[in-house]
Write a protein that holds these residues in place. Structure first.
Motif, short mmCIF file in Angstrom:
data_model
loop_
_atom_site.label_atom_id
_atom_site.label_comp_id
_atom_site.label_asym_id
_atom_site.label_seq_id
_atom_site.Cartn_x
_atom_site.Cartn_y
_atom_site.Cartn_z
N CYS A 1 0.87 -1.18 0.00
CA CYS A 1 0.00 0.00 0.00
C CYS A 1 0.91 1.22 0.00
N PHE B 1 -4.45 4.94 2.97
CA PHE B 1 -3.28 4.39 2.29
C PHE B 1 -3.76 3.54 1.12
N SER C 1 4.13 5.04 11.11
CA SER C 1 3.23 5.70 10.17
C SER C 1 2.26 6.66 10.86
N VAL D 1 4.76 0.36 9.07
CA VAL D 1 3.35 0.01 9.01
C VAL D 1 3.14 -1.34 9.68
N GLY D 2 4.11 -1.75 10.48
CA GLY D 2 3.89 -2.98 11.25
C GLY D 2 5.09 -3.91 11.30
#
Lengths: 603, 603
Positions: A216, A238, A373, A464-465
């Motif tokens: 993304c 996103f 993010s 983002v993780g």
């Protein structure tokens, strides 16, 4: 409810300054104009005075620039923008301004300190006589009345598609049909500059479709709008890669672009005498020779893979590829995967491989900055690009100009406190990362992610993780340099052996002038020199100080060769100035370049 | 610059009225509430109180409606909309208002006269707990964090496309994929109502592509926006047919619709016991049975051709077809063409045939109103839908609500002066038409084009040039009724013979309930009765007075059967209320219909 707005001191100060400034310019007196600036002042010009993208620092540089440009530019009509009331905060008075030049209309931003100009931004947004046909000037569409020679819109489009590049040469050829190329092409269409965009992939948007499954955009929707057509209000924060791909495909059609898919540029050469490029392309397997006057490379600021050369690579029996060629994780379930690198692509790929059930090891070779993010959105982008900013009346165009108004020389000063805040906010996160052995940095001067992007275009991850996977050991972390590969894995300099079925080289990208080397010649690539970077003297951004991104969106040492790209925000914003530079040349307007950049680095 | 805004008399009057109104409603006292209205008042409700589209006239009707709905609706929170300051002109005070009901949130418009309400509009725009995911509620797109079960956006879309209509039944089936059908489908997607749109044509937009070559929309861009995604600023005033077709095709994709092209509905029946439709469709040649709970016919308000039956048609040796099947002029260069009819299609077709070099005769059978496009734009639409309106802060949504706030019963009163102005402005034009023998009218009560559209959907031409061809004799004009056809031409009742190679029947369209007759049964078509028309008692709009368009966008006498369509403005505006009606049913919210319309005309 009673609201009283009166001409206040800020407005008075700006009005006074603009009056004096306008008079000095009208009198063709550079020194008098420059004296209105502070000693430590900056004037950033986006093509309005210089037909170049340049920042001038201090009175001497300003005096010299005005001396060379003033009699041609004939600026005037300086005034405060309607609705852009000046405001004072912390001793700095800010204002939005309008002005005109001999050939166009401009917008600017002004910061005063003690009645003197500290920063000035001047930008050209349209050429007189070549205003874009939108709003009150939009086309009629229907041709009313009766006309036996009428042709329909579709017939006109078909006719143009059939002739452009065949019987009629495009004025501009854009190589690369991603968001940057098509956004520029949309602007050129509005300016009636005959343009072809070519891309080697089969469909517009395939630049994104071909990437790994879970990708993304890392930047949020408010930052990502294309020129003219904003994402609707229900667009995700996103964009998933296939969704943005579909959007870009629709965009090429809605904007009526002459987009040649499945077309690859094979070679290009410039004839200095005729002012014409000869570009050989392969269009759906057939060679076609195009003869544009201007050539734009929009093949991706991070488009040219930096594939490393480690001893033993040829003997490795598993899969190995650069991150840009990574097909996604599906084939690697249960396998041992080594990802060399620790920036955005490395993290994204490690995360997706882990999710698929692979055994993943990240090899960190140098320190990396990570911003989460959500934190980035809230404290770094929020004021300009967010739902809250939109609700407070911030438009994309105003946000872009506001960002553009901060001189690069002092931008880090504004960035450092943002990252101090981030460090505090995400304290636990960074402690966990450190504990896991991750080598984290905040940039040479603690100015964080965006300055790294502007200076070197690398060295960071927008989390983002996947950072948590490294922090908690799900993705194994090894620090060190790759020494060589064996048939079965990767060996580091300290002797560590990492058995592998897959090795991904998330080793970044080279400068865009590498594209020019491939397409035109190594000589031309060297002549124009490296793209990107400010010359800040920080890691991977050697000096001397340039003050602007090298070679981007502005004239280069190779006549009629241009580089376009950057993130979606930059591609959108700078496409306007690049389009106007191209239009001025197409229209035969004098557009002498002041301060053409020198080349200090070849790649 | 000094601006002082103070609470003025208009605001005070509205605040007082809303206070009294809110109290009467809260006290569940219909008579007290109705007493706040003038004797000649109107309350138009778009589903907020009635789950219906109804206008109530006078205190008695208002009292009855409130008596039946108030305890369920529990309206409250009446206030002036922020930024929608009340204003007084000519003794009428107007204001925009907000309110809530037990299930949703509403917007309204209020007109006071001497402290009493003259007109009230109440509309529901969202259901509590089912707010649309846009703006601050937009989806994230990326799912941050690490999740081994992650599926991508594209996989989710593919999975939905593969299962909906196969293993999972849609809640709503929309027959017809033109602008009306897909705009409604976009809203239902936002409301998470599983929906399939079917259309017999091969590609979205083919509804327009298949029309004649020179066709452009007759309404201007500001009037034509689709829900959620506005045309960009560079969009033409009048969309060429292929350009709007491309836009609609992109729209279906951007809005992630489940659109089945090349799919035709063959039969449908409703099981009152199970509350389920059985709809047999042919999808790319294969029969598929769908079992939606709700069936929407969006096949075009003017979609069912009215093909006349003249003696001798079977013997005519040339081409003959209804205007909707006209392939365009190309095959008829130099030929003798007779066009029967004198409304929009007739003029468009005559103009295009003449441009191609055909010999064209128009047969006018009854009087027609003509408005010149430019005049219509300036004096009829300009205040709400124009570049100037946009510049003055008018949004599409506000324009739609403003238009909706004028009760149909008195709308002609506002329209008549517009056409008086037009008659003056275009005096020469109308004189030339008359001189050429054209039978021109201004509507039964001189209320012009738009009232004709609302009352009968026919009887007018928006002149984009072809009227001059008639006025100057380039297109020959004959007045009279067709008696019969011969092998070689058309014979009128007065004996006039018109030799012809082509006869086009520009004879209009029948009511949409004809679609229900074909698809479901003549019985169901009769049960729901005629669509469209206000019951004004004017030509082709027989009484009794309905006060709203028959059967459009609201419940019909056939449970779970809905009609959707109209021009782009109406399709956009009313799709919201139809979508909310469908969502309420899907979500199982009580949505009892007050004042279900009676059937007075079958077709």
């Amino acid at each position: 409810m009673t609201t009283v707005t009166q001409p206040d001191e800020a407005t008075a100060a700006v009005t006074t300054w603009l009056g004096q400034f306008g008079e000095a310019l009208a009198a063709n007196d550079p020194a008098r104009a420059a004296a209105l600036f502070t000693e430590d002042s900056f004037w950033r010009d986006l093509i309005a005075f210089t037909w170049n993208i340049r920042t001038f620092e201090g009175r001497d540089e300003i005096t010299r620039m005005l001396g060379a440009t003033l009699s041609r530019v004939q600026p005037g009509g300086w005034k405060i923008t309607a609705g852009g009331e000046p405001a004072e905060a912390g001793g700095v008075t800010e204002a939005w301004i309008d002005f005109e030049t001999s050939v166009g209309r401009g917008k600017g931003q002004l910061r005063l300190r003690d009645g003197q100009c500290w920063t000035l931004l001047t930008t050209l947004y349209e050429l007189k006589g070549y205003e874009e046909p939108n709003g009150p000037r939009r086309p009629m569409g229907a041709e009313h009345g009766a006309n036996p020679d009428r042709t329909s819109w579709q017939e006109n489009r078909d006719q143009e598609a059939a002739s452009l590049g065949v019987t009629q040469q495009p004025y501009v050829l854009i190589v690369g049909g991603g968001q940057a190329g098509i956004g520029l092409a949309a602007r050129l269409r509005q300016l009636s500059v005959p343009t072809i965009v070519i891309d080697k992939r089969a469909r517009p948007g395939d630049q994104w479709r071909s990437r790994y499954r879970s990708l993304c955009l890392h930047d949020p929707v408010w930052y990502d709008h294309m020129p003219y057509l904003k994402f609707p209000d229900n667009w995700p924060v996103f964009s998933p890669k296939d969704k943005i791909a579909d959007w870009l495909e629709s965009y090429t059609r809605i904007m009526e672009l002459n987009y040649w898919p499945s077309t690859e540029a094979k070679s290009a050469s410039y004839n200095e005498t005729t002012g014409e490029w000869t570009v050989t392309v392969e269009r759906e397997g057939q060679p076609v020779v195009l003869r544009p006057r201007q050539l734009v490379l929009a093949t991706g600021m991070s488009g040219k893979p930096n594939v490393p050369s480690f001893p033993g690579m040829e003997t490795f029996r598993g899969d190995q590829h650069h991150s840009s060629a990574h097909p996604g994780p599906d084939a690697y379930r249960g396998q041992r995967c080594v990802v060399v690198g620790s920036n955005n692509s490395a993290f994204d790929i490690c995360g997706a491989l882990w999710e698929t059930g692979a055994d993943v090891t990240m090899v960190q070779r140098s320190s990396t900055h990570i911003s989460r993010s959500a934190s980035l959105m809230e404290i770094a982008l929020g004021a300009l690009y967010s739902e809250e900013a939109v609700a407070a009346g911030m438009t994309t165009e105003k946000a872009d100009l506001t960002f553009a108004s901060v001189p690069y020389r002092i931008m880090h000063i504004f960035q450092i406190p943002v990252y101090e805040q981030m460090r505090e906010r995400d304290k636990d996160f960074y402690e966990r990362l450190e504990k896991a052995g991750f080598d984290h940095d905040w940039g040479d001067d603690n100015s964080g992610l965006f300055m790294k992007y502007l200076r070197r275009g690398s060295g960071y991850y927008i989390d983002v993780g996947a950072a948590d996977l490294v922090a908690n050991g799900d993705v194994k972390l090894v620090r060190g340099q790759v020494d060589h590969l064996t048939e079965t894995g990767v060996v580091l300099e300290d002797g560590t052996e990492l058995p592998a079925d897959l090795v991904v080289y998330a080793t970044g990208y080279n400068s865009m002038n590498g594209w020019a080397a491939d397409l035109i010649s190594p000589e031309v690539a060297d002549k124009v020199g490296k793209c990107w970077g400010l010359g800040s003297g920080t890691t991977k951004d050697p000096g001397p100080w340039e003050g602007e991104e090298r070679n981007m969106w502005k004239p280069t040492q190779q006549e009629a060769l241009w580089f376009h790209g950057g993130n979606l925000h930059q591609s959108r914003h700078y496409s306007l100035y690049l389009a106007l530079q191209l239009k001025a040349r197409e229209a035969g307007l004098p557009a002498p370049v002041y301060g053409l950049q020198e080349v200090h680095h070849r790649s």
